[in-house]
Design a protein around this motif. Structure first.
Motif, PDB file in Angstrom:
ATOM      1  N   VAL A  65       3.208   6.025  -2.766  1.00  0.00           N
ATOM      2  CA  VAL A  65       4.396   6.770  -3.198  1.00  0.00           C
ATOM      3  C   VAL A  65       4.417   6.882  -4.721  1.00  0.00           C
ATOM      4  O   VAL A  65       4.724   7.948  -5.273  1.00  0.00           O
ATOM      5  CB  VAL A  65       5.678   6.098  -2.667  1.00  0.00           C
ATOM      6  CG1 VAL A  65       6.916   6.670  -3.316  1.00  0.00           C
ATOM      7  CG2 VAL A  65       5.755   6.241  -1.150  1.00  0.00           C
ATOM      8  N   ARG A  66       4.079   5.797  -5.407  1.00  0.00           N
ATOM      9  CA  ARG A  66       4.038   5.829  -6.874  1.00  0.00           C
ATOM     10  C   ARG A  66       3.006   6.844  -7.364  1.00  0.00           C
ATOM     11  O   ARG A  66       3.261   7.630  -8.280  1.00  0.00           O
ATOM     12  CB  ARG A  66       3.723   4.442  -7.425  1.00  0.00           C
ATOM     13  CG  ARG A  66       3.693   4.364  -8.934  1.00  0.00           C
ATOM     14  CD  ARG A  66       3.496   2.954  -9.481  1.00  0.00           C
ATOM     15  NE  ARG A  66       2.535   2.144  -8.773  1.00  0.00           N
ATOM     16  CZ  ARG A  66       2.849   1.112  -7.977  1.00  0.00           C
ATOM     17  NH1 ARG A  66       4.096   0.783  -7.777  1.00  0.00           N
ATOM     18  NH2 ARG A  66       1.907   0.418  -7.381  1.00  0.00           N
ATOM     19  N   LYS A  67       1.836   6.865  -6.731  1.00  0.00           N
ATOM     20  CA  LYS A  67       0.789   7.817  -7.118  1.00  0.00           C
ATOM     21  C   LYS A  67       1.252   9.254  -6.907  1.00  0.00           C
ATOM     22  O   LYS A  67       1.053  10.113  -7.769  1.00  0.00           O
ATOM     23  CB  LYS A  67      -0.477   7.536  -6.303  1.00  0.00           C
ATOM     24  CG  LYS A  67      -1.626   8.453  -6.622  1.00  0.00           C
ATOM     25  CD  LYS A  67      -2.828   8.122  -5.751  1.00  0.00           C
ATOM     26  CE  LYS A  67      -3.911   9.162  -5.922  1.00  0.00           C
ATOM     27  NZ  LYS A  67      -5.022   8.957  -5.008  1.00  0.00           N
ATOM     28  N   GLU A  68       1.882   9.522  -5.764  1.00  0.00           N
ATOM     29  CA  GLU A  68       2.381  10.872  -5.488  1.00  0.00           C
ATOM     30  C   GLU A  68       3.481  11.271  -6.473  1.00  0.00           C
ATOM     31  O   GLU A  68       3.550  12.417  -6.908  1.00  0.00           O
ATOM     32  CB  GLU A  68       2.886  10.982  -4.050  1.00  0.00           C
ATOM     33  CG  GLU A  68       1.807  10.916  -3.003  1.00  0.00           C
ATOM     34  CD  GLU A  68       0.796  12.034  -3.119  1.00  0.00           C
ATOM     35  OE1 GLU A  68       1.166  13.156  -3.522  1.00  0.00           O
ATOM     36  OE2 GLU A  68      -0.383  11.790  -2.815  1.00  0.00           O
ATOM     37  N   ALA A  69       4.342  10.325  -6.836  1.00  0.00           N
ATOM     38  CA  ALA A  69       5.397  10.621  -7.801  1.00  0.00           C
ATOM     39  C   ALA A  69       4.804  10.957  -9.167  1.00  0.00           C
ATOM     40  O   ALA A  69       5.253  11.894  -9.838  1.00  0.00           O
ATOM     41  CB  ALA A  69       6.353   9.439  -7.914  1.00  0.00           C
ATOM     42  N   GLU A  70       3.793  10.202  -9.582  1.00  0.00           N
ATOM     43  CA  GLU A  70       3.141  10.481 -10.862  1.00  0.00           C
ATOM     44  C   GLU A  70       2.458  11.851 -10.840  1.00  0.00           C
ATOM     45  O   GLU A  70       2.542  12.609 -11.817  1.00  0.00           O
ATOM     46  CB  GLU A  70       2.122   9.393 -11.187  1.00  0.00           C
ATOM     47  CG  GLU A  70       2.744   8.061 -11.546  1.00  0.00           C
ATOM     48  CD  GLU A  70       1.726   6.936 -11.665  1.00  0.00           C
ATOM     49  OE1 GLU A  70       0.520   7.171 -11.393  1.00  0.00           O
ATOM     50  OE2 GLU A  70       2.136   5.814 -12.005  1.00  0.00           O
TER      51      GLU A  70
ATOM     52  N   GLU B  81       0.831  -1.208   0.000  1.00  0.00           N
ATOM     53  CA  GLU B  81       0.000   0.000   0.000  1.00  0.00           C
ATOM     54  C   GLU B  81       0.865   1.256   0.000  1.00  0.00           C
ATOM     55  O   GLU B  81       0.560   2.235  -0.698  1.00  0.00           O
ATOM     56  CB  GLU B  81      -0.927   0.003   1.214  1.00  0.00           C
ATOM     57  CG  GLU B  81      -2.041  -1.019   1.148  1.00  0.00           C
ATOM     58  CD  GLU B  81      -2.841  -1.108   2.431  1.00  0.00           C
ATOM     59  OE1 GLU B  81      -2.501  -0.404   3.412  1.00  0.00           O
ATOM     60  OE2 GLU B  81      -3.806  -1.884   2.470  1.00  0.00           O
ATOM     61  N   THR B  82       1.949   1.242   0.758  1.00  0.00           N
ATOM     62  CA  THR B  82       2.847   2.392   0.812  1.00  0.00           C
ATOM     63  C   THR B  82       3.503   2.627  -0.536  1.00  0.00           C
ATOM     64  O   THR B  82       3.584   3.771  -1.003  1.00  0.00           O
ATOM     65  CB  THR B  82       3.919   2.185   1.897  1.00  0.00           C
ATOM     66  OG1 THR B  82       3.265   1.984   3.152  1.00  0.00           O
ATOM     67  CG2 THR B  82       4.838   3.380   1.994  1.00  0.00           C
ATOM     68  N   ALA B  83       3.954   1.559  -1.176  1.00  0.00           N
ATOM     69  CA  ALA B  83       4.570   1.702  -2.497  1.00  0.00           C
ATOM     70  C   ALA B  83       3.565   2.272  -3.504  1.00  0.00           C
ATOM     71  O   ALA B  83       3.920   3.121  -4.331  1.00  0.00           O
ATOM     72  CB  ALA B  83       5.090   0.356  -2.980  1.00  0.00           C
TER      73      ALA B  83
END
Length: 127
Positions: free
Chosen positions: A109-114, A104-106
């Protein structure tokens, strides 16, 4: 000199204010997610200890509670076997909770990076 409120709006005054706000929001969400996972682990641990303590009481009742002769070695061996199985299952549950939390954390983080990359691209196109 008259101050114009429009001159001091955050997006124009500080170009990275929106990014900072998003960063703070993402940090708070990640902390809340961490606390949620920690509480899940604590609830699971407390539940496990409750079950184990109940089994400890049952062992004492079996060994001392009845008038009939109880083969103490068999009762104790059965108790240790069940306890070992319970502890192994509990370790599996904690590993599952940890893996779910990491996944869930990954994803977050991926969503925030995008989102950050998209915002940077939009800002580049706007200038």
């Amino acid at each position: 000199m008259i101050w114009n409120a429009e001159e001091f709006r955050a997006p124009e005054l500080l170009p990275f204010a929106k990014t900072g706000q998003k960063f703070m929001r993402a940090t708070a969400a990640l902390q809340a997610h961490s606390v949620r996972a920690l509480l899940r682990c604590q609830i699971e641990g407390a539940s496990f200890l409750k079950r184990r303590f109940e089994d400890d009481l049952k062992l004492l009742d079996k060994l001392t509670g009845g008038d009939e002769f109880v083969d103490a070695f068999d009762v104790f061996a059965n108790f240790v076997q069940n306890a070992t199985s319970d502890y192994a299952n509990e370790v599996g549950k904690f590993a599952s909770i940890g893996a779910k939390f990491a996944s869930e954390t990954a994803g977050r983080v991926r969503k925030e990076a995008e989102t950050t990359v998209d915002d940077m691209a939009a800002a580049t196109l706007a200038t």
